[in-house]
Design an enzyme around this catalytic site. Structure first.
Site, PDB file in Angstrom:
ATOM      1  N   HIS A  42       0.839  -1.195   0.000  1.00 60.39           N
ATOM      2  CA  HIS A  42       0.000   0.000   0.000  1.00 60.39           C
ATOM      3  C   HIS A  42       0.880   1.252   0.000  1.00 60.39           C
ATOM      4  O   HIS A  42       1.945   1.273   0.624  1.00 60.39           O
ATOM      5  CB  HIS A  42      -0.909   0.028   1.230  1.00 60.39           C
TER       6      HIS A  42
ATOM      7  N   GLU B 190      -1.351  -0.053   8.412  1.00 62.31           N
ATOM      8  CA  GLU B 190      -2.313  -0.945   9.055  1.00 62.31           C
ATOM      9  C   GLU B 190      -1.612  -1.859  10.057  1.00 62.31           C
ATOM     10  O   GLU B 190      -0.378  -1.889  10.155  1.00 62.31           O
ATOM     11  CB  GLU B 190      -3.048  -1.779   8.003  1.00 62.31           C
TER      12      GLU B 190
ATOM     13  N   HIS C 195       3.360  -7.558   1.869  1.00 62.20           N
ATOM     14  CA  HIS C 195       2.719  -8.462   2.826  1.00 62.20           C
ATOM     15  C   HIS C 195       1.648  -9.311   2.147  1.00 62.20           C
ATOM     16  O   HIS C 195       1.188  -8.998   1.053  1.00 62.20           O
ATOM     17  CB  HIS C 195       2.076  -7.670   3.969  1.00 62.20           C
TER      18      HIS C 195
ATOM     19  N   ARG D 232      -1.545  -4.827  -6.039  1.00 61.64           N
ATOM     20  CA  ARG D 232      -1.312  -6.274  -6.038  1.00 61.64           C
ATOM     21  C   ARG D 232      -0.052  -6.556  -6.843  1.00 61.64           C
ATOM     22  O   ARG D 232      -0.009  -6.361  -8.062  1.00 61.64           O
ATOM     23  CB  ARG D 232      -2.533  -6.981  -6.623  1.00 61.64           C
TER      24      ARG D 232
END
Length: 269
Positions: free
Chosen positions: A57, A76, A134, A154
């Protein structure tokens, strides 16, 4: 105090429950109305029956640079609610490889050799600052707390054929601020949020500090409960609480939990 109802999103690998959200892609209208605007965090439960794609991200700066003004990044974290015996996830990439090498590996469906795989168990905590490569492995159920952002690049999809975003994904990769995966140590904070795990035996109260913005609201997520009840200062009758419920506590409101429970308090910064 407001009990929030989840929004379910089915995925090819399992599903997500958006349990605290004012994001346009899954907005709880009653939550947004109660707090008077946009909440800066998005809280989810993720059920991974199969392995997710390898993702990354952008941070706040890259989100604007690559996607335009008004976008924010996505830092996150995950708290492992349940895990199969051999459950693993991807947490970062190995050192010493250029973007050219990684791009070639992605195109040849051979990225696995460059990934860091970590075995995890129930109660583990994983911090994923924006830019960290991740992926969630099969057999995991996670509580995810993140910036209110739905931007995902992605990088790799294990040959499943879905679209990948190689150029953008490689551009935003970072390795800063990563911390070892370990059992949650009762408290965590970063620039965007803080988490506090509270063990309640008998009773516990909190007063949400006064504030004039949506981020002043605090969230209480129920990790476990043994017939505990919760009530706000303006309620006469307490309501029983159950695992995986989440409550929004408004600024200036006092909340009391009676009984035995474990609560995760989530605070936006």
């Amino acid at each position: 105090m407001l009990k929030l109802e989840s929004i379910k999103s089915e995925k090819i690998w399992g599903y997500e429950l958006w349990i605290a959200s004012t994001h346009p892609n899954g907005c709880q209208d009653d939550f947004k109305k109660a707090i008077g605007g946009e909440y800066p965090l998005l809280v989810k439960i993720i059920q991974a029956n199969d392995t997710l794609s390898i993702q990354v991200h952008p941070d706040d700066d890259f989100a604007v640079k690559l996607e335009g003004s008004g976008n924010c990044g996505k830092t996150e974290c995950w708290y492992v609610l349940d895990a199969a015996e051999d459950a693993k996830l991807v947490y970062g990439i190995k050192d010493g490889f250029s973007n050219e090498v990684l791009a070639k590996a992605i195109e040849e469906n051979a990225l696995e050799q460059y990934l860091n795989f970590v075995q995890v168990k129930k109660g583990d905590f994983i911090y994923i600052p924006a830019g960290t490569v991740h992926a969630i492995g099969a057999g995991l159920r996670l509580l995810e707390v993140q910036q209110s952002c739905d931007l995902t690049y992605r990088l790799y999809d294990w040959g499943r054929g879905r679209e990948v975003h190689i150029e953008k994904g490689l551009a935003v990769i970072k390795k800063d601020d990563m911390i070892p995966v370990a059992p949650f140590d009762k408290h965590f904070e970063c620039d965007y949020f803080s988490l506090d795990e509270i063990d309640i035996k008998g009773g516990w109260s909190m007063l949400c500090p006064q504030g004039s913005t949506p981020k002043s609201t605090q969230l209480l997520y129920v990790l476990s409960s043994q017939n505990a009840v919760i009530k706000a200062s303006n309620e006469k009758i307490a309501s029983p609480i159950k695992a995986e419920e989440i409550y929004a506590v408004l600024p200036g409101e006092k909340v009391t939990v009676e009984g035995s429970a474990r609560i995760m308090r989530i605070t936006a910064k």
